[in-house]
Design a protein around this motif. Structure first.
Motif, PDB file in Angstrom:
ATOM      1  N   LYS A   1       0.827  -1.202   0.000  1.00 45.95           N
ATOM      2  CA  LYS A   1       0.000   0.000   0.000  1.00 45.95           C
ATOM      3  C   LYS A   1       0.865   1.258   0.000  1.00 45.95           C
ATOM      4  O   LYS A   1       1.805   1.383   0.787  1.00 45.95           O
ATOM      5  CB  LYS A   1      -0.919   0.004   1.227  1.00 45.95           C
ATOM      6  CG  LYS A   1      -1.979   1.091   1.198  1.00 45.95           C
ATOM      7  CD  LYS A   1      -2.946   0.935   2.356  1.00 45.95           C
ATOM      8  CE  LYS A   1      -4.048   1.985   2.303  1.00 45.95           C
ATOM      9  NZ  LYS A   1      -5.034   1.831   3.384  1.00 45.95           N
ATOM     10  N   GLY A   2       0.554   2.174  -0.909  1.00 45.46           N
ATOM     11  CA  GLY A   2       1.279   3.434  -0.981  1.00 45.46           C
ATOM     12  C   GLY A   2       2.556   3.379  -1.797  1.00 45.46           C
ATOM     13  O   GLY A   2       3.220   4.404  -1.964  1.00 45.46           O
ATOM     14  N   LYS A   3       2.906   2.199  -2.325  1.00 41.45           N
ATOM     15  CA  LYS A   3       4.130   2.067  -3.109  1.00 41.45           C
ATOM     16  C   LYS A   3       3.803   1.622  -4.532  1.00 41.45           C
ATOM     17  O   LYS A   3       2.860   0.879  -4.749  1.00 41.45           O
ATOM     18  CB  LYS A   3       5.080   1.056  -2.462  1.00 41.45           C
ATOM     19  CG  LYS A   3       5.664   1.522  -1.134  1.00 41.45           C
ATOM     20  CD  LYS A   3       6.719   0.524  -0.642  1.00 41.45           C
ATOM     21  CE  LYS A   3       7.355   0.987   0.664  1.00 41.45           C
ATOM     22  NZ  LYS A   3       8.398   0.037   1.117  1.00 41.45           N
ATOM     23  N   PRO A   4       4.603   2.075  -5.510  1.00 42.75           N
ATOM     24  CA  PRO A   4       4.349   1.652  -6.893  1.00 42.75           C
ATOM     25  C   PRO A   4       4.777   0.204  -7.105  1.00 42.75           C
ATOM     26  O   PRO A   4       5.596  -0.343  -6.354  1.00 42.75           O
ATOM     27  CB  PRO A   4       5.228   2.611  -7.716  1.00 42.75           C
ATOM     28  CG  PRO A   4       6.345   2.974  -6.790  1.00 42.75           C
ATOM     29  CD  PRO A   4       5.732   3.025  -5.422  1.00 42.75           C
ATOM     30  N   ALA A   5       4.225  -0.422  -8.135  1.00 37.24           N
ATOM     31  CA  ALA A   5       4.540  -1.819  -8.428  1.00 37.24           C
ATOM     32  C   ALA A   5       6.008  -2.015  -8.756  1.00 37.24           C
ATOM     33  O   ALA A   5       6.561  -3.098  -8.547  1.00 37.24           O
ATOM     34  CB  ALA A   5       3.680  -2.308  -9.597  1.00 37.24           C
ATOM     35  N   SER A   6       6.672  -0.969  -9.237  1.00 37.30           N
ATOM     36  CA  SER A   6       8.088  -1.077  -9.600  1.00 37.30           C
ATOM     37  C   SER A   6       8.983  -1.343  -8.392  1.00 37.30           C
ATOM     38  O   SER A   6      10.125  -1.773  -8.529  1.00 37.30           O
ATOM     39  CB  SER A   6       8.548   0.207 -10.296  1.00 37.30           C
ATOM     40  OG  SER A   6       8.348   1.337  -9.448  1.00 37.30           O
ATOM     41  N   GLU A   7       8.443  -1.105  -7.187  1.00 38.76           N
ATOM     42  CA  GLU A   7       9.222  -1.339  -5.974  1.00 38.76           C
ATOM     43  C   GLU A   7       8.922  -2.701  -5.349  1.00 38.76           C
ATOM     44  O   GLU A   7       9.276  -2.961  -4.210  1.00 38.76           O
ATOM     45  CB  GLU A   7       8.945  -0.224  -4.955  1.00 38.76           C
ATOM     46  CG  GLU A   7       9.443   1.140  -5.397  1.00 38.76           C
ATOM     47  CD  GLU A   7       9.317   2.195  -4.320  1.00 38.76           C
ATOM     48  OE1 GLU A   7       9.087   1.812  -3.150  1.00 38.76           O
ATOM     49  OE2 GLU A   7       9.440   3.386  -4.641  1.00 38.76           O
ATOM     50  N   GLY A   8       8.273  -3.573  -6.127  1.00 36.09           N
ATOM     51  CA  GLY A   8       7.968  -4.924  -5.651  1.00 36.09           C
ATOM     52  C   GLY A   8       6.494  -5.230  -5.768  1.00 36.09           C
ATOM     53  O   GLY A   8       5.675  -4.493  -5.235  1.00 36.09           O
ATOM     54  N   ALA A   9       6.170  -6.296  -6.492  1.00 42.38           N
ATOM     55  CA  ALA A   9       4.761  -6.640  -6.675  1.00 42.38           C
ATOM     56  C   ALA A   9       4.641  -8.069  -7.172  1.00 42.38           C
ATOM     57  O   ALA A   9       5.597  -8.647  -7.694  1.00 42.38           O
ATOM     58  CB  ALA A   9       4.100  -5.692  -7.672  1.00 42.38           C
ATOM     59  N   PHE A  10       3.454  -8.618  -6.979  1.00 42.71           N
ATOM     60  CA  PHE A  10       3.111  -9.932  -7.537  1.00 42.71           C
ATOM     61  C   PHE A  10       2.051  -9.670  -8.593  1.00 42.71           C
ATOM     62  O   PHE A  10       1.046  -9.009  -8.322  1.00 42.71           O
ATOM     63  CB  PHE A  10       2.573 -10.856  -6.446  1.00 42.71           C
ATOM     64  CG  PHE A  10       2.222 -12.232  -6.943  1.00 42.71           C
ATOM     65  CD1 PHE A  10       3.221 -13.131  -7.290  1.00 42.71           C
ATOM     66  CD2 PHE A  10       0.901 -12.632  -7.077  1.00 42.71           C
ATOM     67  CE1 PHE A  10       2.913 -14.404  -7.747  1.00 42.71           C
ATOM     68  CE2 PHE A  10       0.584 -13.901  -7.536  1.00 42.71           C
ATOM     69  CZ  PHE A  10       1.598 -14.788  -7.879  1.00 42.71           C
ATOM     70  N   VAL A  11       2.272 -10.183  -9.803  1.00 39.16           N
ATOM     71  CA  VAL A  11       1.401  -9.866 -10.934  1.00 39.16           C
ATOM     72  C   VAL A  11       0.793 -11.142 -11.518  1.00 39.16           C
ATOM     73  O   VAL A  11       1.503 -12.103 -11.804  1.00 39.16           O
ATOM     74  CB  VAL A  11       2.173  -9.114 -12.040  1.00 39.16           C
ATOM     75  CG1 VAL A  11       1.228  -8.747 -13.187  1.00 39.16           C
ATOM     76  CG2 VAL A  11       2.839  -7.866 -11.481  1.00 39.16           C
ATOM     77  N   VAL A  12      -0.534 -11.148 -11.675  1.00 37.49           N
ATOM     78  CA  VAL A  12      -1.232 -12.245 -12.337  1.00 37.49           C
ATOM     79  C   VAL A  12      -1.902 -11.674 -13.579  1.00 37.49           C
ATOM     80  O   VAL A  12      -2.702 -10.745 -13.491  1.00 37.49           O
ATOM     81  CB  VAL A  12      -2.290 -12.894 -11.431  1.00 37.49           C
ATOM     82  CG1 VAL A  12      -3.005 -14.021 -12.173  1.00 37.49           C
ATOM     83  CG2 VAL A  12      -1.652 -13.425 -10.157  1.00 37.49           C
ATOM     84  N   THR A  13      -1.547 -12.215 -14.734  1.00 41.40           N
ATOM     85  CA  THR A  13      -2.096 -11.737 -15.997  1.00 41.40           C
ATOM     86  C   THR A  13      -2.889 -12.842 -16.664  1.00 41.40           C
ATOM     87  O   THR A  13      -2.391 -13.951 -16.841  1.00 41.40           O
ATOM     88  CB  THR A  13      -0.967 -11.296 -16.943  1.00 41.40           C
ATOM     89  OG1 THR A  13      -0.131 -10.364 -16.271  1.00 41.40           O
ATOM     90  CG2 THR A  13      -1.546 -10.654 -18.190  1.00 41.40           C
ATOM     91  N   SER A  14      -4.119 -12.549 -17.029  1.00 39.96           N
ATOM     92  CA  SER A  14      -4.966 -13.520 -17.715  1.00 39.96           C
ATOM     93  C   SER A  14      -5.219 -13.019 -19.132  1.00 39.96           C
ATOM     94  O   SER A  14      -5.854 -11.990 -19.341  1.00 39.96           O
ATOM     95  CB  SER A  14      -6.294 -13.690 -16.970  1.00 39.96           C
ATOM     96  OG  SER A  14      -7.111 -14.628 -17.629  1.00 39.96           O
ATOM     97  N   SER A  15      -4.662 -13.749 -20.101  1.00 35.90           N
ATOM     98  CA  SER A  15      -4.861 -13.426 -21.509  1.00 35.90           C
ATOM     99  C   SER A  15      -5.985 -14.305 -22.036  1.00 35.90           C
ATOM    100  O   SER A  15      -5.812 -15.505 -22.205  1.00 35.90           O
ATOM    101  CB  SER A  15      -3.563 -13.687 -22.292  1.00 35.90           C
ATOM    102  OG  SER A  15      -3.779 -13.532 -23.681  1.00 35.90           O
TER     103      SER A  15
END
Length: 276
Positions: free
Chosen positions: A110-124
């Motif tokens: 919370k309060g931080k951009p994804a570039s500073e750490g994130a888990f990403v789930v992409t559904s194509s």
């Protein structure tokens, strides 16, 4: 392979199969290799579900008082960003003209951009015009849910049946929402789900830094769209042009192979030589 005829649905995967009979209110778990099967009634399944819910509720009530005084207030909180958009990509899958829709869920502190750490789930999701035969399967699943589940089943089943159309409800729990006007009226014939992680700057090895010099896509959708095409097609040329992705954890692909309108009684029955 999924076969539906009347009140019966057979799902076969390798050496195992499942037969659901709505009229008998029974589920048959089949061992194809061992030529045997087990039977469970809907009532038995309801009882198991109720017992599991009661147990979970009791555990929650017992643990809540103990956890409240010791809950750490300085633990990081997380937000989920949700984005859905059309990539503009089109192709033919199982004889159907399909277009790509990309849904991306990013979990970040919370309060931080994804570039500073994130888990990403992409559904194509590759969407084709509505396919009547697959609608029959969806309708069967709704009937099964309505018969099987507890008193709240009917409302739940009706809300969950058009899963892709339920994004407005899901969005309410998200932190940041970016939803372009996407027409979800159709049938999904292929889905590529990609799980990945973005490491924070202090976690990235120095050896990976030169890769950052490559031209970045103009948007996250462009990056993930490229990855979706790479995962679905497996085309070497497209792999070479797709952006590097050191954060990939796993990719899961489900794709429609073929549809037949002819289903025999044998397709939704247990072979006579199988034993209980």
């Amino acid at each position: 392979t999924v076969s539906v005829k009347g009140n019966r649905k057979m799902t076969v995967s390798g050496d195992t199969a499942e037969l659901i009979d709505l009229a008998e209110e029974k589920v048959y778990q089949i061992d194809v290799k061992g030529k045997s099967y087990r039977v469970m009634t809907f009532e038995q399944m309801r009882k198991q579900m109720q017992e599991a819910m009661d147990k979970a509720k009791a555990q929650s009530q017992n643990q809540a008082p103990k956890e409240q005084p010791t809950a750490a207030t300085n633990e990081p909180q997380y937000e989920m960003d949700f984005k859905i958009q059309e990539s503009g990509q089109k192709k033919v899958i199982a004889g159907y003209d399909a277009r790509e829709i990309i849904a991306t869920v990013t979990m970040r502190e919370k309060g931080k951009p994804a570039s500073e750490g994130a888990f990403v789930v992409t559904s194509s999701m590759w969407q084709a015009p509505k396919i009547a035969q697959l609608k029959e399967i969806e309708d069967f699943d709704v009937k099964f849910a309505q018969k099987l589940l507890l008193p709240f089943a009917k409302d739940m089943a009706e809300q969950m049946a058009p899963a892709l159309g339920a994004y407005p409800q899901l969005m309410g729990a998200m932190g940041k929402i970016e939803a372009e006007k996407v027409n979800m009226d159709g049938t999904t014939v292929s889905t590529v789900v990609r799980f990945g992680a973005v490491a924070s700057p202090d976690q990235k090895p120095a050896a990976q830094q030169p890769k950052q010099a490559e031209p970045a896509p103009k948007s996250l959708g462009g990056l993930l769209g490229g990855l979706g095409v790479k995962a679905v097609t497996g085309n070497k040329k497209e792999e070479n042009t797709a952006p590097s992705d050191p954060g990939a954890i796993m990719t899961s692909t489900q794709e429609l192979v073929s549809i037949s309108s002819t289903v025999s009684d044998a397709d939704v029955s247990i072979p006579a030589n199988f034993k209980e």
